[in-house]
Design an enzyme around this catalytic site. Sequence first.
Site, PDB file in Angstrom:
ATOM      1  N   HIS A  17       0.838  -1.213   0.000  1.00  0.00           N
ATOM      2  CA  HIS A  17       0.000   0.000   0.000  1.00  0.00           C
ATOM      3  C   HIS A  17       0.867   1.254   0.000  1.00  0.00           C
ATOM      4  O   HIS A  17       0.581   2.226  -0.699  1.00  0.00           O
ATOM      5  CB  HIS A  17      -0.892   0.048   1.258  1.00  0.00           C
ATOM      6  CG  HIS A  17      -1.925  -1.023   1.354  1.00  0.00           C
ATOM      7  ND1 HIS A  17      -2.075  -1.818   2.467  1.00  0.00           N
ATOM      8  CD2 HIS A  17      -2.880  -1.423   0.479  1.00  0.00           C
ATOM      9  CE1 HIS A  17      -3.080  -2.664   2.276  1.00  0.00           C
ATOM     10  NE2 HIS A  17      -3.582  -2.446   1.080  1.00  0.00           N
ATOM     11  N   LYS A  41     -15.943  -8.186   3.863  1.00  0.00           N
ATOM     12  CA  LYS A  41     -14.835  -8.521   4.768  1.00  0.00           C
ATOM     13  C   LYS A  41     -15.205  -8.334   6.240  1.00  0.00           C
ATOM     14  O   LYS A  41     -15.951  -7.425   6.578  1.00  0.00           O
ATOM     15  CB  LYS A  41     -13.626  -7.623   4.449  1.00  0.00           C
ATOM     16  CG  LYS A  41     -12.982  -7.924   3.112  1.00  0.00           C
ATOM     17  CD  LYS A  41     -11.757  -7.065   2.864  1.00  0.00           C
ATOM     18  CE  LYS A  41     -11.087  -7.439   1.549  1.00  0.00           C
ATOM     19  NZ  LYS A  41     -10.020  -6.502   1.171  1.00  0.00           N
ATOM     20  N   ARG A  90      -1.705  -5.792  -8.213  1.00  0.00           N
ATOM     21  CA  ARG A  90      -0.543  -6.662  -7.986  1.00  0.00           C
ATOM     22  C   ARG A  90      -0.409  -7.657  -9.107  1.00  0.00           C
ATOM     23  O   ARG A  90       0.629  -7.799  -9.717  1.00  0.00           O
ATOM     24  CB  ARG A  90      -0.708  -7.406  -6.647  1.00  0.00           C
ATOM     25  CG  ARG A  90      -0.555  -6.529  -5.448  1.00  0.00           C
ATOM     26  CD  ARG A  90      -1.087  -7.213  -4.223  1.00  0.00           C
ATOM     27  NE  ARG A  90      -2.506  -7.532  -4.398  1.00  0.00           N
ATOM     28  CZ  ARG A  90      -3.298  -7.942  -3.442  1.00  0.00           C
ATOM     29  NH1 ARG A  90      -2.820  -8.147  -2.236  1.00  0.00           N
ATOM     30  NH2 ARG A  90      -4.571  -8.191  -3.673  1.00  0.00           N
ATOM     31  N   SER A 128      -2.881  -7.814   2.774  1.00  0.00           N
ATOM     32  CA  SER A 128      -3.166  -7.692   4.207  1.00  0.00           C
ATOM     33  C   SER A 128      -3.568  -9.047   4.773  1.00  0.00           C
ATOM     34  O   SER A 128      -3.210  -9.411   5.895  1.00  0.00           O
ATOM     35  CB  SER A 128      -4.296  -6.680   4.435  1.00  0.00           C
ATOM     36  OG  SER A 128      -3.915  -5.414   3.985  1.00  0.00           O
TER      37      SER A 128
HETATM   38  O1  PNS Z   1      -9.104  -2.846   0.214  1.00  0.00           O
HETATM   39  P1  PNS Z   1     -10.404  -3.333  -0.383  1.00  0.00           P
HETATM   40  O2  PNS Z   1     -11.192  -4.140   0.627  1.00  0.00           O
HETATM   41  O3  PNS Z   1     -10.206  -4.066  -1.671  1.00  0.00           O
HETATM   42  O4  PNS Z   1     -11.242  -2.009  -0.723  1.00  0.00           O
HETATM   43  C1  PNS Z   1     -12.525  -2.090  -1.293  1.00  0.00           C
HETATM   44  C2  PNS Z   1     -13.304  -0.796  -1.038  1.00  0.00           C
HETATM   45  C3  PNS Z   1     -13.413  -0.523   0.450  1.00  0.00           C
HETATM   46  C4  PNS Z   1     -12.610   0.363  -1.740  1.00  0.00           C
HETATM   47  C5  PNS Z   1     -14.742  -0.995  -1.658  1.00  0.00           C
HETATM   48  O5  PNS Z   1     -15.360  -2.098  -1.053  1.00  0.00           O
HETATM   49  C6  PNS Z   1     -15.602   0.261  -1.499  1.00  0.00           C
HETATM   50  O6  PNS Z   1     -15.475   1.174  -2.288  1.00  0.00           O
HETATM   51  N1  PNS Z   1     -16.435   0.288  -0.431  1.00  0.00           N
HETATM   52  C7  PNS Z   1     -17.270   1.429  -0.151  1.00  0.00           C
HETATM   53  C8  PNS Z   1     -18.712   1.208  -0.632  1.00  0.00           C
HETATM   54  C9  PNS Z   1     -18.819   1.411  -2.125  1.00  0.00           C
HETATM   55  O7  PNS Z   1     -18.703   2.507  -2.644  1.00  0.00           O
HETATM   56  N2  PNS Z   1     -19.075   0.302  -2.839  1.00  0.00           N
HETATM   57  C10 PNS Z   1     -19.227   0.294  -4.271  1.00  0.00           C
HETATM   58  C11 PNS Z   1     -17.928  -0.081  -4.945  1.00  0.00           C
HETATM   59  S1  PNS Z   1     -18.197  -0.281  -6.660  1.00  0.00           S
END
Ligand code: PNS
Length: 158
Positions: A17, A41, A90, A128
Amino acid sequence: MKRAVYPGSFDPITFGHLDILNRASRIFDEVTVLIMNNINKDYFFNWKERLSMAKEAIKKYSNVKAEMFDGLLVEYTRKNEITILVRGLRAVSDFEYELQMAHMNKAMCPNLETVFLMTDSKYSFISSTIVREVAKFGGDVSPWVPEYVVRAFKKKHG
Ligand code: PNS
């Protein structure tokens, strides 16, 4: 003014990150590391802990801030007049999920552009999840996460 957001779970923040963040900070005028919730998650570190680690990570940058937000990412970007979304890639395995998110975010907010940055190859296998697993069983995670994250693991695992 090129304002970008770098959203994610950051559970916890890793050198992978930080590598992406470093690249983004050099490309964009302002970057916000946004601690969010991924509904798929269960988190090991709570919001406060994840934010506090992100705050440590950004100390050395003058154009990076860290915040948390519970809601749709596009709501946050609209409210804060951010038009660039940074995500790290990645391997090919990341791509399908990232592409889906990028298209959905674009459909909801047409002026938001997703930009993918590649991590250094030495971090390409770190996640992570895998770091949490190594830490849970007492392995040394110091090659993969900063010292404050190592300490946070020790505090949690006792
Ligand atoms: O590190 P991650 O878990 O891959 O991040 C994913 C994250 C948190 C960026 C995604 O789940 C997100 O944007 N969550 C907020 C809710 C949202 O806007 N969802 C629509 C995504 S298309």
